[in-house]
Design an enzyme around this catalytic site. Structure first.
Site, mmCIF file in Angstrom:
data_model
loop_
_atom_site.group_PDB
_atom_site.id
_atom_site.type_symbol
_atom_site.label_atom_id
_atom_site.label_comp_id
_atom_site.label_asym_id
_atom_site.label_seq_id
_atom_site.Cartn_x
_atom_site.Cartn_y
_atom_site.Cartn_z
ATOM 1 N N SER A 52 -13.861 -8.086 5.833
ATOM 2 C CA SER A 52 -13.531 -9.447 6.263
ATOM 3 C C SER A 52 -14.542 -9.998 7.265
ATOM 4 C CB SER A 52 -12.134 -9.463 6.898
ATOM 5 O OG SER A 52 -11.188 -8.930 6.007
HETATM 6 N N1 SAM Z 1 -9.718 -4.178 6.264
HETATM 7 C C1 SAM Z 1 -10.862 -4.037 5.391
HETATM 8 C C2 SAM Z 1 -12.122 -3.755 6.153
HETATM 9 O O1 SAM Z 1 -12.100 -3.717 7.383
HETATM 10 O O2 SAM Z 1 -13.139 -3.538 5.482
HETATM 11 C C3 SAM Z 1 -11.049 -5.214 4.468
HETATM 12 C C4 SAM Z 1 -9.987 -5.276 3.474
HETATM 13 S S1 SAM Z 1 -10.259 -6.174 2.021
HETATM 14 C C5 SAM Z 1 -10.286 -7.830 2.565
HETATM 15 C C6 SAM Z 1 -8.641 -5.943 1.327
HETATM 16 C C7 SAM Z 1 -8.393 -4.551 0.820
HETATM 17 O O3 SAM Z 1 -7.020 -4.446 0.469
HETATM 18 C C8 SAM Z 1 -9.187 -4.184 -0.416
HETATM 19 O O4 SAM Z 1 -9.966 -3.055 -0.171
HETATM 20 C C9 SAM Z 1 -8.116 -3.930 -1.475
HETATM 21 O O5 SAM Z 1 -8.450 -2.918 -2.396
HETATM 22 C C10 SAM Z 1 -6.940 -3.528 -0.604
HETATM 23 N N2 SAM Z 1 -5.616 -3.637 -1.232
HETATM 24 C C11 SAM Z 1 -5.118 -4.612 -2.012
HETATM 25 N N3 SAM Z 1 -3.844 -4.337 -2.362
HETATM 26 C C12 SAM Z 1 -3.530 -3.146 -1.751
HETATM 27 C C13 SAM Z 1 -2.357 -2.323 -1.703
HETATM 28 N N4 SAM Z 1 -1.222 -2.646 -2.336
HETATM 29 N N5 SAM Z 1 -2.406 -1.192 -0.993
HETATM 30 C C14 SAM Z 1 -3.523 -0.821 -0.326
HETATM 31 N N6 SAM Z 1 -4.668 -1.551 -0.343
HETATM 32 C C15 SAM Z 1 -4.665 -2.711 -1.039
#
Ligand code: SAM
Length: 205
Positions: A52
């Site tokens: 993000s």
């Molecule tokens: N917090 C992260 C960072 O610091 O790099 C960025 C996160 S990215 C915007 C959103 C993440 O949520 C993705 O890696 C995606 O695969 C994950 N995601 C989506 N649905 C999910 C779920 N049900 N459980 C766990 N992870 C999930």
């Protein structure tokens, strides 16, 4: 990054500013995009996902209102960067990622950097982590269609849930505080996140 993107836009929590100054963001970004690691934008991390924008990481962390002794759950580990920031301000962080490749990579980077209070788990975070609940803070870094019931249940009284809610066209970041009599809900800002995919999120196409 800290002065121009965070402080000038109203990030006020001194501890959040300190954590954002301490964690080297470039180490969480793929080599190809390292030159842009401190720019004002999200960046690709593989599997169609992103790390993000720094401002979004800071404001979400500020919304947790951490004092130092808390146990926090993050849904959406991605690169591990947000977990690293939160881990500087809390005592223990559990972070769940649905893509095994991203979880493995994040685990490796965090271990190499010496973060020993973060546990990275592969799985569907929309269901939370009941065996480690309750949490003082839950931070969801992907957009949910509604508040996942499991996450609200796993929050302690007085705890905060920070979560983007909406659809691909319109999303709002919410800060929710669990009270004895229900949930207080505050709209923080409009945002744009990848979808939370899972049992209590969007269904995979
Ligand atoms: N917090 C992260 C960072 O610091 O790099 C960025 C996160 S990215 C915007 C959103 C993440 O949520 C993705 O890696 C995606 O695969 C994950 N995601 C989506 N649905 C999910 C779920 N049900 N459980 C766990 N992870 C999930």
């Amino acid at each position: 990054m800290v002065q121009y993107q965070l402080v000038s836009r109203g990030i006020r929590d001194e501890r959040v500013i300190w954590a954002m100054s301490e964690v080297p963001r470039h180490l969480f970004v793929p080599e190809l995009y390292r030159h842009a690691a401190y720019e004002d934008c999200p960046l690709p991390i593989g599997e169609g996902q992103t790390i993000s924008q720094p401002y979004m990481v800071a404001i979400m962390t500020q919304c947790l209102e951490l004092k130092g002794g808390e146990q926090v759950l993050e849904i959406g580990a991605g690169s591990g960067y947000q977990a690293a920031i939160v881990s500087k301000l809390a005592s223990r962080v559990y972070t769940i990622e649905r893509h095994a490749a991203l979880a493995t990579k994040a685990k490796g980077v965090l271990k190499q950097m010496g973060y020993d209070n973060i546990t990275v788990i592969t799985g569907d975070g929309s269901l939370g982590l009941p065996e480690k609940s309750p949490f003082h803070g839950i931070i969801v870094t992907a957009c949910a269609p509604h508040v996942p019931r499991c996450l609200a249940d796993q929050l302690e009284i007085g705890g905060r849930l920070v979560i983007p809610i909406g659809n691909p066209y319109h999303q709002v970041l919410h800060q929710m505080v669990k009270r004895e009599k229900g949930i207080e809900d505050r709209n923080v800002l409009e945002c744009a996140f990848v979808p939370l995919i899972g049992e209590e999120g969007w269904k995979e196409e």
